[in-house]
Design a protein around this motif. Sequence first.
Motif, PDB file in Angstrom:
ATOM      1  N   PRO A 323      12.537 -55.528 -33.292  1.00  0.00           N
ATOM      2  CA  PRO A 323      12.423 -55.706 -31.837  1.00  0.00           C
ATOM      3  C   PRO A 323      10.986 -55.631 -31.319  1.00  0.00           C
ATOM      4  O   PRO A 323      10.071 -55.170 -31.996  1.00  0.00           O
ATOM      5  N   ASN A 324      10.810 -56.094 -30.082  1.00  0.00           N
ATOM      6  CA  ASN A 324       9.599 -55.813 -29.324  1.00  0.00           C
ATOM      7  C   ASN A 324       9.668 -54.375 -28.816  1.00  0.00           C
ATOM      8  O   ASN A 324      10.749 -53.811 -28.635  1.00  0.00           O
ATOM      9  N   THR A 325       8.508 -53.802 -28.543  1.00  0.00           N
ATOM     10  CA  THR A 325       8.418 -52.479 -27.910  1.00  0.00           C
ATOM     11  C   THR A 325       7.481 -52.603 -26.705  1.00  0.00           C
ATOM     12  O   THR A 325       6.519 -53.381 -26.737  1.00  0.00           O
ATOM     13  N   ASN A 326       7.746 -51.845 -25.678  1.00  0.00           N
ATOM     14  CA  ASN A 326       6.947 -51.867 -24.436  1.00  0.00           C
ATOM     15  C   ASN A 326       7.052 -53.206 -23.709  1.00  0.00           C
ATOM     16  O   ASN A 326       6.147 -53.574 -22.964  1.00  0.00           O
ATOM     17  N   LEU A 327       8.147 -53.906 -23.911  1.00  0.00           N
ATOM     18  CA  LEU A 327       8.370 -55.164 -23.202  1.00  0.00           C
ATOM     19  C   LEU A 327       9.406 -54.918 -22.106  1.00  0.00           C
ATOM     20  O   LEU A 327      10.579 -54.699 -22.389  1.00  0.00           O
ATOM     21  N   PHE A 328       8.942 -54.936 -20.868  1.00  0.00           N
ATOM     22  CA  PHE A 328       9.817 -54.630 -19.739  1.00  0.00           C
ATOM     23  C   PHE A 328      10.071 -55.837 -18.841  1.00  0.00           C
ATOM     24  O   PHE A 328      11.173 -56.022 -18.340  1.00  0.00           O
ATOM     25  N   GLU A 329       9.045 -56.643 -18.648  1.00  0.00           N
ATOM     26  CA  GLU A 329       9.174 -57.826 -17.790  1.00  0.00           C
ATOM     27  C   GLU A 329       8.482 -59.008 -18.479  1.00  0.00           C
ATOM     28  O   GLU A 329       7.276 -59.207 -18.322  1.00  0.00           O
ATOM     29  N   PRO A 330       9.226 -59.797 -19.234  1.00  0.00           N
ATOM     30  CA  PRO A 330       8.613 -60.908 -19.969  1.00  0.00           C
ATOM     31  C   PRO A 330       7.957 -61.920 -19.031  1.00  0.00           C
ATOM     32  O   PRO A 330       8.529 -62.281 -17.998  1.00  0.00           O
ATOM     33  N   GLU A 331       6.764 -62.375 -19.412  1.00  0.00           N
ATOM     34  CA  GLU A 331       6.092 -63.411 -18.628  1.00  0.00           C
ATOM     35  C   GLU A 331       6.767 -64.762 -18.828  1.00  0.00           C
ATOM     36  O   GLU A 331       7.015 -65.496 -17.872  1.00  0.00           O
ATOM     37  N   ASN A 332       7.057 -65.100 -20.094  1.00  0.00           N
ATOM     38  CA  ASN A 332       7.706 -66.367 -20.398  1.00  0.00           C
ATOM     39  C   ASN A 332       9.224 -66.158 -20.398  1.00  0.00           C
ATOM     40  O   ASN A 332       9.748 -65.388 -21.216  1.00  0.00           O
ATOM     41  N   LYS A 333       9.905 -66.816 -19.492  1.00  0.00           N
ATOM     42  CA  LYS A 333      11.348 -66.599 -19.313  1.00  0.00           C
ATOM     43  C   LYS A 333      12.197 -67.425 -20.282  1.00  0.00           C
ATOM     44  O   LYS A 333      13.409 -67.239 -20.352  1.00  0.00           O
ATOM     45  N   THR A 334      11.553 -68.325 -21.035  1.00  0.00           N
ATOM     46  CA  THR A 334      12.308 -69.170 -21.967  1.00  0.00           C
ATOM     47  C   THR A 334      12.563 -68.463 -23.285  1.00  0.00           C
ATOM     48  O   THR A 334      13.658 -68.567 -23.856  1.00  0.00           O
ATOM     49  N   LEU A 335      11.579 -67.718 -23.773  1.00  0.00           N
ATOM     50  CA  LEU A 335      11.684 -67.131 -25.104  1.00  0.00           C
ATOM     51  C   LEU A 335      12.828 -66.130 -25.206  1.00  0.00           C
ATOM     52  O   LEU A 335      13.114 -65.382 -24.275  1.00  0.00           O
ATOM     53  N   ASN A 336      13.440 -66.109 -26.393  1.00  0.00           N
ATOM     54  CA  ASN A 336      14.484 -65.129 -26.707  1.00  0.00           C
ATOM     55  C   ASN A 336      13.805 -63.922 -27.348  1.00  0.00           C
ATOM     56  O   ASN A 336      13.722 -63.799 -28.568  1.00  0.00           O
ATOM     57  N   LEU A 337      13.301 -63.030 -26.512  1.00  0.00           N
ATOM     58  CA  LEU A 337      12.530 -61.869 -26.968  1.00  0.00           C
ATOM     59  C   LEU A 337      13.466 -60.700 -27.251  1.00  0.00           C
ATOM     60  O   LEU A 337      14.198 -60.249 -26.368  1.00  0.00           O
ATOM     61  N   VAL A 338      13.442 -60.202 -28.473  1.00  0.00           N
ATOM     62  CA  VAL A 338      14.361 -59.154 -28.919  1.00  0.00           C
ATOM     63  C   VAL A 338      13.873 -57.797 -28.429  1.00  0.00           C
ATOM     64  O   VAL A 338      12.719 -57.430 -28.626  1.00  0.00           O
ATOM     65  N   ASN A 339      14.754 -56.998 -27.800  1.00  0.00           N
ATOM     66  CA  ASN A 339      14.366 -55.691 -27.286  1.00  0.00           C
ATOM     67  C   ASN A 339      14.936 -54.522 -28.074  1.00  0.00           C
ATOM     68  O   ASN A 339      14.532 -53.376 -27.870  1.00  0.00           O
ATOM     69  N   ALA A 340      15.878 -54.796 -28.956  1.00  0.00           N
ATOM     70  CA  ALA A 340      16.465 -53.741 -29.793  1.00  0.00           C
ATOM     71  C   ALA A 340      16.761 -54.319 -31.168  1.00  0.00           C
ATOM     72  O   ALA A 340      17.080 -55.508 -31.297  1.00  0.00           O
ATOM     73  N   ALA A 341      16.626 -53.492 -32.198  1.00  0.00           N
ATOM     74  CA  ALA A 341      16.933 -53.941 -33.559  1.00  0.00           C
ATOM     75  C   ALA A 341      18.391 -54.357 -33.641  1.00  0.00           C
ATOM     76  O   ALA A 341      19.278 -53.642 -33.176  1.00  0.00           O
ATOM     77  N   LYS A 342      18.625 -55.530 -34.216  1.00  0.00           N
ATOM     78  CA  LYS A 342      19.987 -56.063 -34.278  1.00  0.00           C
ATOM     79  C   LYS A 342      20.273 -56.621 -35.658  1.00  0.00           C
ATOM     80  O   LYS A 342      19.411 -57.253 -36.279  1.00  0.00           O
ATOM     81  N   SER A 343      21.486 -56.384 -36.137  1.00  0.00           N
ATOM     82  CA  SER A 343      21.929 -57.042 -37.360  1.00  0.00           C
ATOM     83  C   SER A 343      22.179 -58.505 -37.044  1.00  0.00           C
ATOM     84  O   SER A 343      22.812 -58.831 -36.032  1.00  0.00           O
ATOM     85  N   ARG A 344      21.675 -59.382 -37.883  1.00  0.00           N
ATOM     86  CA  ARG A 344      21.794 -60.805 -37.626  1.00  0.00           C
ATOM     87  C   ARG A 344      21.713 -61.560 -38.946  1.00  0.00           C
ATOM     88  O   ARG A 344      20.924 -61.207 -39.825  1.00  0.00           O
ATOM     89  N   THR A 345      22.531 -62.569 -39.105  1.00  0.00           N
ATOM     90  CA  THR A 345      22.440 -63.412 -40.294  1.00  0.00           C
ATOM     91  C   THR A 345      21.180 -64.265 -40.193  1.00  0.00           C
ATOM     92  O   THR A 345      21.049 -65.098 -39.304  1.00  0.00           O
ATOM     93  N   LEU A 346      20.241 -64.000 -41.095  1.00  0.00           N
ATOM     94  CA  LEU A 346      18.953 -64.684 -41.083  1.00  0.00           C
ATOM     95  C   LEU A 346      18.756 -65.446 -42.382  1.00  0.00           C
ATOM     96  O   LEU A 346      18.917 -64.885 -43.467  1.00  0.00           O
ATOM     97  N   ARG A 347      18.384 -66.693 -42.276  1.00  0.00           N
ATOM     98  CA  ARG A 347      18.082 -67.511 -43.456  1.00  0.00           C
ATOM     99  C   ARG A 347      16.580 -67.740 -43.584  1.00  0.00           C
ATOM    100  O   ARG A 347      16.033 -67.694 -44.684  1.00  0.00           O
ATOM    101  N   TYR A 348      15.912 -67.969 -42.448  1.00  0.00           N
ATOM    102  CA  TYR A 348      14.476 -68.250 -42.467  1.00  0.00           C
ATOM    103  C   TYR A 348      13.760 -67.413 -41.407  1.00  0.00           C
ATOM    104  O   TYR A 348      14.305 -67.159 -40.330  1.00  0.00           O
ATOM    105  N   ALA A 349      12.528 -67.023 -41.719  1.00  0.00           N
ATOM    106  CA  ALA A 349      11.679 -66.290 -40.786  1.00  0.00           C
ATOM    107  C   ALA A 349      10.264 -66.850 -40.849  1.00  0.00           C
ATOM    108  O   ALA A 349       9.776 -67.234 -41.922  1.00  0.00           O
TER     109      ALA A 349
END
Length: 369
Positions: A323-349
């Motif tokens: 996750p991101n830390t210290n992110l309270f008010e994102p400037e860019n409203k389009t991005l999917n910014l992660v705020n908490a660690a989440k289990s997720r099926t990931l193939r590529y990073a």
Amino acid sequence: MPTNSVYVNCFESVCCAGESSEALFEAICTHQSGIKSFNEFIPNKSIALGKIEKPFSIESLLAVTCKKVLVQSSLENFENTLLVVGSSVGGMQRSELLFLRDHHYANIDPKLHAIDAIAHILSQHFTFKDDISFSTACTSSANALGYGYEMIAKGVYESVLVVGIDTLSLTTIRGFDALGVLSSRPCQPFDMNRDGMNVAEGIAVVLLQNTPCKESIEFLGAGYSSDAHHMAHPSPDGEGALLAMQKALQCAHIMPSEVGYINAHGTGTQANDTSEACAIARLFGDKVSVSSTKSITGHTLGAAGALEAIVCAMALQKQILPPNTNLFEPENKTLNLVNAAKSRTLRYALSNSLAFGGNNTALLFGLPQ
């Protein structure tokens, strides 16, 4: 020439947020920043930095970290391994300490000053087939990883040890202060109220090989660009970062929609975050999860590319979004910014590293098929 597969087989790191890669990933997922305030680096000014608290030298810590990677690996030694170093500081901190103590240059050893000082130090502990050093500011170890990828993919080497390292050099810290981009608190990448970056020190060691092991992550490609928009500012629309990411995906014939996570360069400065967010939004829209981990580690400069490649590798191994830390008010409203660690099926990073002069590098990693 046929292209060989390239694997991230072993790695280890040390930074202000953790004495190991496992400790670092836990700190990221639990929002435990290693950044603290210091007032001894700039007269009459408190700044937030990422400092490794150790009773012995960072050079000794580097040798220990490389030894840990060797023990993890299937290798008996590094005698047939290429050493690739990425650093923006090299041995400059050592030279500064000697000069400030002696007030002259007589006791400064040139072999321990330049960028290849790191290779020289490691040669006292290990034997390598050969070595090469990269100094491209904040993309240094990302470019070192890209070079290692090329060497294995083209069959020149079977194993490459990539070392990213930077220390808290006064020259660097005061240079960033002169640019007006240092924060007095842990940075806030992508936040509307961000006010600058945190210079940090770190060590990241990654072993690349042409055959996989049990927990390998495949290194699928590297993309580069040099937009040369400005000496110290990225292009406002993120053109350089966009091109580097596109090239990394093209290298592996991967579509943007297939990427599950991006570790952004995300320094917390006004110019960088706006530019990079624009580039990511243009290529991926809101379909990919994005975070910057520099609010936890600080900006480890030349070591950042390798350190954040390790974060990407662990995200894939653990199937967890950092996750991101210290992110309270994102400037860019389009991005999917992660705020908490989440289990997720990931193939590529994907890992982004962006530097002065428009030097941009994107690295793509994936689960082996």
